[in-house]
Every structure is written in structure tokens, then in C-alpha cells.
Motif scaffolding. Sequence first.
Motif, PDB file in Angstrom:
ATOM      1  N   PHE A   1     -12.319  70.361   7.910  1.00 25.61           N
ATOM      2  CA  PHE A   1     -13.821  69.613   8.082  1.00 25.61           C
ATOM      3  C   PHE A   1     -14.614  70.135   7.712  1.00 25.61           C
ATOM      4  O   PHE A   1     -15.469  69.476   7.600  1.00 25.61           O
ATOM      5  CB  PHE A   1     -13.356  69.783  10.045  1.00 25.61           C
ATOM      6  CG  PHE A   1     -14.256  68.555  10.306  1.00 25.61           C
ATOM      7  CD1 PHE A   1     -14.394  67.345  10.310  1.00 25.61           C
ATOM      8  CD2 PHE A   1     -15.267  69.142  10.891  1.00 25.61           C
ATOM      9  CE1 PHE A   1     -15.898  66.588  10.980  1.00 25.61           C
ATOM     10  CE2 PHE A   1     -16.487  68.787  11.541  1.00 25.61           C
ATOM     11  CZ  PHE A   1     -16.202  67.341  11.447  1.00 25.61           C
TER      12      PHE A   1
ATOM     13  N   THR B   1      -6.812  71.286  16.717  1.00 22.30           N
ATOM     14  CA  THR B   1      -7.259  70.059  15.745  1.00 22.30           C
ATOM     15  C   THR B   1      -8.237  69.150  16.674  1.00 22.30           C
ATOM     16  O   THR B   1      -9.682  68.734  16.814  1.00 22.30           O
ATOM     17  CB  THR B   1      -5.983  68.810  16.298  1.00 22.30           C
ATOM     18  OG1 THR B   1      -5.034  69.454  16.903  1.00 22.30           O
ATOM     19  CG2 THR B   1      -5.137  68.631  15.376  1.00 22.30           C
TER      20      THR B   1
ATOM     21  N   VAL C   1     -19.574  57.339  10.235  1.00 23.46           N
ATOM     22  CA  VAL C   1     -19.348  57.546   8.193  1.00 23.46           C
ATOM     23  C   VAL C   1     -18.773  56.656   6.928  1.00 23.46           C
ATOM     24  O   VAL C   1     -18.691  56.365   6.021  1.00 23.46           O
ATOM     25  CB  VAL C   1     -18.195  58.643   8.525  1.00 23.46           C
ATOM     26  CG1 VAL C   1     -17.839  58.927   6.900  1.00 23.46           C
ATOM     27  CG2 VAL C   1     -17.868  59.665   8.625  1.00 23.46           C
TER      28      VAL C   1
ATOM     29  N   ALA D   1     -21.058  66.523  14.815  1.00 22.12           N
ATOM     30  CA  ALA D   1     -21.917  65.868  13.650  1.00 22.12           C
ATOM     31  C   ALA D   1     -21.956  64.688  13.624  1.00 22.12           C
ATOM     32  O   ALA D   1     -23.430  64.695  13.305  1.00 22.12           O
ATOM     33  CB  ALA D   1     -20.621  65.779  12.899  1.00 22.12           C
ATOM     34  N   THR D   2     -21.147  63.944  14.674  1.00 25.18           N
ATOM     35  CA  THR D   2     -22.263  62.365  14.935  1.00 25.18           C
ATOM     36  C   THR D   2     -23.272  62.657  15.694  1.00 25.18           C
ATOM     37  O   THR D   2     -24.430  62.316  15.228  1.00 25.18           O
ATOM     38  CB  THR D   2     -20.731  61.948  15.959  1.00 25.18           C
ATOM     39  OG1 THR D   2     -19.878  62.184  14.872  1.00 25.18           O
ATOM     40  CG2 THR D   2     -21.472  60.891  15.927  1.00 25.18           C
TER      41      THR D   2
ATOM     42  N   PHE E   1     -16.649  67.479  14.916  1.00 23.72           N
ATOM     43  CA  PHE E   1     -16.545  66.071  14.136  1.00 23.72           C
ATOM     44  C   PHE E   1     -17.557  65.554  15.169  1.00 23.72           C
ATOM     45  O   PHE E   1     -18.731  65.071  15.096  1.00 23.72           O
ATOM     46  CB  PHE E   1     -15.239  65.433  14.343  1.00 23.72           C
ATOM     47  CG  PHE E   1     -16.004  64.094  14.585  1.00 23.72           C
ATOM     48  CD1 PHE E   1     -15.910  63.289  12.750  1.00 23.72           C
ATOM     49  CD2 PHE E   1     -15.831  62.672  15.353  1.00 23.72           C
ATOM     50  CE1 PHE E   1     -16.095  62.383  12.402  1.00 23.72           C
ATOM     51  CE2 PHE E   1     -15.532  61.243  15.004  1.00 23.72           C
ATOM     52  CZ  PHE E   1     -16.009  60.976  13.299  1.00 23.72           C
TER      53      PHE E   1
ATOM     54  N   LEU F   1     -15.255  58.452  19.400  1.00 26.84           N
ATOM     55  CA  LEU F   1     -15.210  58.794  18.046  1.00 26.84           C
ATOM     56  C   LEU F   1     -15.458  57.688  17.321  1.00 26.84           C
ATOM     57  O   LEU F   1     -15.561  57.571  15.884  1.00 26.84           O
ATOM     58  CB  LEU F   1     -13.243  58.822  18.219  1.00 26.84           C
ATOM     59  CG  LEU F   1     -12.939  60.442  18.888  1.00 26.84           C
ATOM     60  CD1 LEU F   1     -11.625  59.973  18.500  1.00 26.84           C
ATOM     61  CD2 LEU F   1     -13.427  61.578  18.150  1.00 26.84           C
TER      62      LEU F   1
ATOM     63  N   THR G   1     -17.664  68.222   5.677  1.00 26.03           N
ATOM     64  CA  THR G   1     -19.095  67.948   6.153  1.00 26.03           C
ATOM     65  C   THR G   1     -19.896  68.637   5.512  1.00 26.03           C
ATOM     66  O   THR G   1     -21.413  67.857   5.214  1.00 26.03           O
ATOM     67  CB  THR G   1     -19.210  68.540   7.814  1.00 26.03           C
ATOM     68  OG1 THR G   1     -18.242  68.234   8.874  1.00 26.03           O
ATOM     69  CG2 THR G   1     -20.450  68.525   8.633  1.00 26.03           C
TER      70      THR G   1
ATOM     71  N   GLY H   1     -18.826  57.388  15.703  1.00 24.51           N
ATOM     72  CA  GLY H   1     -18.443  58.816  13.976  1.00 24.51           C
ATOM     73  C   GLY H   1     -17.991  58.392  13.114  1.00 24.51           C
ATOM     74  O   GLY H   1     -18.587  58.053  12.225  1.00 24.51           O
ATOM     75  N   ILE H   2     -16.715  56.833  13.774  1.00 22.90           N
ATOM     76  CA  ILE H   2     -15.761  56.607  12.465  1.00 22.90           C
ATOM     77  C   ILE H   2     -16.856  55.772  11.608  1.00 22.90           C
ATOM     78  O   ILE H   2     -17.153  56.394  10.424  1.00 22.90           O
ATOM     79  CB  ILE H   2     -14.343  56.360  12.527  1.00 22.90           C
ATOM     80  CG1 ILE H   2     -13.968  57.493  13.094  1.00 22.90           C
ATOM     81  CG2 ILE H   2     -14.049  55.852  11.853  1.00 22.90           C
ATOM     82  CD1 ILE H   2     -12.500  57.343  14.033  1.00 22.90           C
TER      83      ILE H   2
ATOM     84  N   THR I   1     -11.198  71.050  16.046  1.00 23.73           N
ATOM     85  CA  THR I   1     -11.799  70.367  15.083  1.00 23.73           C
ATOM     86  C   THR I   1     -13.048  68.727  15.344  1.00 23.73           C
ATOM     87  O   THR I   1     -13.796  68.128  14.921  1.00 23.73           O
ATOM     88  CB  THR I   1     -11.139  70.160  14.264  1.00 23.73           C
ATOM     89  OG1 THR I   1     -10.242  70.792  13.820  1.00 23.73           O
ATOM     90  CG2 THR I   1     -11.064  68.432  12.585  1.00 23.73           C
ATOM     91  N   LEU I   2     -12.195  67.314  16.497  1.00 19.83           N
ATOM     92  CA  LEU I   2     -12.354  67.135  17.299  1.00 19.83           C
ATOM     93  C   LEU I   2     -13.770  67.246  17.781  1.00 19.83           C
ATOM     94  O   LEU I   2     -15.060  66.174  18.029  1.00 19.83           O
ATOM     95  CB  LEU I   2     -11.368  66.861  18.200  1.00 19.83           C
ATOM     96  CG  LEU I   2     -10.853  66.009  17.546  1.00 19.83           C
ATOM     97  CD1 LEU I   2      -9.628  65.104  18.955  1.00 19.83           C
ATOM     98  CD2 LEU I   2     -11.091  64.474  16.824  1.00 19.83           C
TER      99      LEU I   2
END
Length: 656
Positions: A367, A303, A56, A313-314, A310, A49, A371, A52-53, A306-307
Motif C-alpha cells: 500500500f 489489513t 481514487v 491518505a484520504t 488508506f 472507505l 500511495t 477514498g475509493i 493498511t485501512l
Amino acid sequence: MLLFIQNQLLLYAAIAVILFLPGYLLLVAIWGKGKIFSELEKFIISVALSIGIVDVLLILLGKFKIPITRFSILLALAIFFLVCILIKYSYNTIRRPADSVTEKAEKKEEGASGLFSFSKNQVILVILIFFLSVFIRTVYLRDTITPSATDLGHHMYWTNLIVQKGVLPEYEKVDIIKTDEHYSISQPQKIADFIIGEHLVFAAIALISGANAISAFPPLVLLLINIIGIGAVFILVLRLFGEYPWGKNAAIFALFLLGPLYAISSSQAKFVSGGVIGNIIGNLLIPLAIYFFYRAVQEKRPTFFTLALFLTATLFYTHHLSALIFIFVLFLFLILFIILSITDRKALLDHFRIWRKLIFSPSVTIFLLFTLSFLLFVYTPSYIKINALETVVGAPSKSTKEGFSFSQISIISGEARMVLGIFGAFIIMLFLRKKPYPAALLASWIATIFIMSWKPQWLHINIPSIRIANYLSYPLAAAGAVALAWIFFQFREPALKKVYISSKLALSTFVVLFTFVTTNGFFDNAQSLKASGAQQTFQTFRAAQYLAEKTSQSDIILKDHYYIAADAWMKLFFMRDYNYPFTRSFFFRYEENKKREQCTFQMISSPNTDEGKKCFAETGTNFVVINPAFDSAQFQKSQQFDQVYSADEIAIFHRK
């Protein structure tokens, strides 16, 4: 000595701040200190995570024209931490009905945390396997960690560009071109070989710690991500098969097959020292994306879904090949899942309803909108903007359409691991098919990569098969671990087994398979060890430093790639362009592609011919860097060149 210790502590602190803290705080903000994840899961997931964070945050800094510096990164992280605090307090105030409806659901999850309640012997075994995994890799990296690999040099150029200029890189390069029988140096042209997510994490660590890109810190970061990726397979196997009495052993075997065995082969330590960033990060994100998709549908948690999105997407912002593989895995999973569930149509319809509720849940919808907006208005990956997908998905070229043979794929993945993985896939599909999610996920993961490597024309894949086949070791290790654990269980717990197999036969099969894969894996490690080439690398660095000090912006330098060690790193001493100094590439590239410019070949191989002289005159090249053992004679005999630098492995000639 004190300065060295200080720099090391600062580097480790920067790695923790960038690669762990953002993801961990996000998990705590959403779920607090509950038992939804074990501590090991939190640690592994936090790293993925965080990648990815950080991507962003740094992309947003670049979009809003805020210089990317140590201060701006720390400020962005501080703002993110404040957001996490707000999420935590708002979550405690307003419980999400879709994720935690009743106390019963919370208690059920607390019971699931027993998956990570290992026996004392199992804990000791896991620790020993982790230690051995790291130890074997460090033995190899001891002699190969000196920054010399071509891929890593290319990636660190872009990392260094972010560090020095404080902006996101424009992926461009100049080249020598031929127009109307005349040679010249082109204007910067777009390139699609690199993706922003491969460089942002390294740039952030370098800016916070002050570490030099020309150092051991990039391989150290890759080593950490590689080990975490192995841990990701461990927790994935545990979640997929943890309800079986042999599930924990399967996770331990997966750790063993990926950790100590074949620890140096491609996609492991060789990729760490070689700087194959996209593959290493991809092998972390893919199993964790599968992990979250699986838990989302099993536990009906939007959730988690969603992760999973995420992390997907990363992948797209980090390595488009890894993302492409994962999309095909999901597509094949859907087909296999329907096939395995078709006999129970009611259950299949129930699964479709669960998927529909997850996809159209508020958190997933928000999300997806975020995105899409990020993709269209903040940062579009370069490979999308310049249609690089046409070179990935389309009619395979002559060099890629044939694919690899089964034996070639086996050698790449590890012959013993290949046999064991196929055996494991057979057991899963034959005896465990009543659990369609684990069976379909592992089978599709293996089958997708195998087909893309073996018959790329079936999927219209136009990528060298070697790049895809290197991904196969991870799902093979997971399936092979299931095979070992399942067979081991057949003779250890005969009273509980549901499939009748003679205990003696099970024991014999287990011993043979375990001995075969262990011997083959450690033999591969021994064969992969090699002597250090640090001396040649240091000579290249010293020569590059000499040229950087003695030349100006008007000078044009040409270097040889074939015979000079670590030549790709020379560009970091100049930071003028990705393609500077210009390079004589491998000889076969000039022979295979006659449309390719020939100047970089002629100016080193035949500098005294009419064509060679014309290339020098029209491109303005006035420095040539070669290995004197192979290419010095043609320059020493010429009256047009003076030797201005000499070493055992490298020499520099100046054109008068």
C-alpha cells in the motif's frame, strides 16, 4: 409530481452507490460475512472507505484522460466491484497468515462482537438519540438549507466544473492586479485553498443523479456524512472502552454529547449548511483512522493497519488541515504511550515489535508503494505542488500567533462539554492509565487540538485558531462520555467498582454534570436557530441569471460581497472563472493589506473619483451588482451609469 419523485429516488440511489456500496463491497471482499465488524460498524466504515475509493477512481479517470461522466463513473465502479469479487475468491483460497493464523483467532473475534450486544433499553436509547440528532439538525436546516453559504458556493463551483467539463479542475483564478500604476486582469494563477477530494464525491453524485449543484443536495450529503461521523465516535469509544463494564454506556453518552447536544454549533449543523466540507469529512476520517490503528495493534492485523493508512491518505487528498492535525495526534500519542508504558520496559518492547511487524508486513508495504506512486505519478495535491504548507507550518503571523484563550476555546467547543471533557481526560489518565492505548489516544487527540488552538506558536502553526478549535468537540465528547459512564458506574455497581467513591457522592456528581451539560447543550441549540434568508438568496439567483443571459464573454462584472446574500453562488451561473464576477470583499481586508488591489473597493464605494474611473477604464468593468439600500446613491447620481435591474435586495448598474 412524478418527475420530482423520480429525481429524488435517483438522488438517493446515487448517494447509496457513491457513499456506501464501494466501501461495503471492499469489506465483504476482504472479510466476507464474518463477525469482525458489527453491522453498524460496516455501515459507518463503508461510508468513509467509499469516499477514498471514489476519489481514487475519479482521479485515475482524469489521469488517463477519460471524460468523467455518468457512464465512465459507473463503468469504473463496475470494474472495482469485479476486483472485489476477485479479492473475495482469492482470499478464500489463500488465507493471509498474518491476519488469521488459527481458528482460535476467529473465535476470539466472534466473542468481541459481543461489544455490540446491547440491552433492549440501550438499543431504544441509541435509536432515540440518533433520531433526536437528525431531528434537531433538520429543524435548523429547514430554514438554512437554501444554497447561500459562501464556502459551499466556492466548493460547488469546482464541483460544477467537473460536471460540466468532465475533467479534474485546475485550481486557478484570475484577479485584478496593479503594475506600474496601471490596473489589468491577470492570467490564471494557481491557488491552494482547495483540495480535489472535497469535490469528487459531490461531482460523482451530481453526474449519476443529474442533481443541480445549486440545490439542497450538497447540504443533504454533508448532513449524512456529519451523522456518520458522530457514529464513528460511537464505535471508537465502544472499541476503546468496551471491555469495561461501563463501556457501552460510555459509547451511548458519546453519541448523546455529539448528537443532540450542540447539534447546531460549528462543526455540526452550521458547518453542514455552510458547506465546510473538509472539516466535516475530516471529523469522519480522523476517528475511524484512530479506530483502525487501535484495532490493528490490539489484534495484530496488518489489513487493519493498511485501512488506517488508506483513511489517512484520504485525509491528505481531502483536507490538509485535518491531515496535519491527525499527524500531530499520532506524534503526541507516541510520546504519551511511551511515558505511560515506561515502567514496564518488557511490555513496551513487545509493543514496538508488534508495530514493526505491522509496518513491515506485505500488505502495508504494497500500500505504501502504491500511495507513493500515486502521489508522484498520478496526482499530487495542489497544496503540495505550490508549497501551501509554508503558510500552514511556519512562523505564525500576527493574526494567528496569539491563539485563543481558554474561555474562547470553551465557548467554541461548548462550555459544559469542555468541563466534562477535561474531567474525563483526568479520569482516563488517573484511573485508566493501565490501558495505555485508549488513554494515550484520547489524551493526545484532545491535547493536540487544544495546544494548536491555544498556543499555535509552540508547534509553529500559522492557521487561524478558530479553524482548529472547531475540531475539539469530538475528542471532548469521547472523554466526557467516559467521565459520565465511569461516575454512573460508581453508584450503580458498587460491588464491582475498583475505585472507592461514595455512591451518594457519585450519584450527586453524575446528576450535576449531566444536568449541566444537557441544559447548556440544548440552550446552545435554541440560541443558534435563525430565520430563513431564502428570499434574499433567490433575488441574488434571479439577478445572476439575468446577467448570464444578457452579458457576453467581453463583459466584466463586479459584485459586492458584504451586503449581498449568497453572492458566492453567482459564479455558478457564468462558470467563466472562480473569481468571476469580481468581488468587493470585506472592508477590513483592504485596510489591513495596503498591497492588496483597491479597485474592487473603489469601483463600488467611490465610482466617481479619479481612482474609481481609472479602475473602470483599465479593467473594462461595465456591470456592477450592489445592494440598493447601501450603495445605490453614488451610481444614481452619476451620468455614467444606468440602472438595468432592480429588486428589494439587489440592483444592477451598467456603465455607459
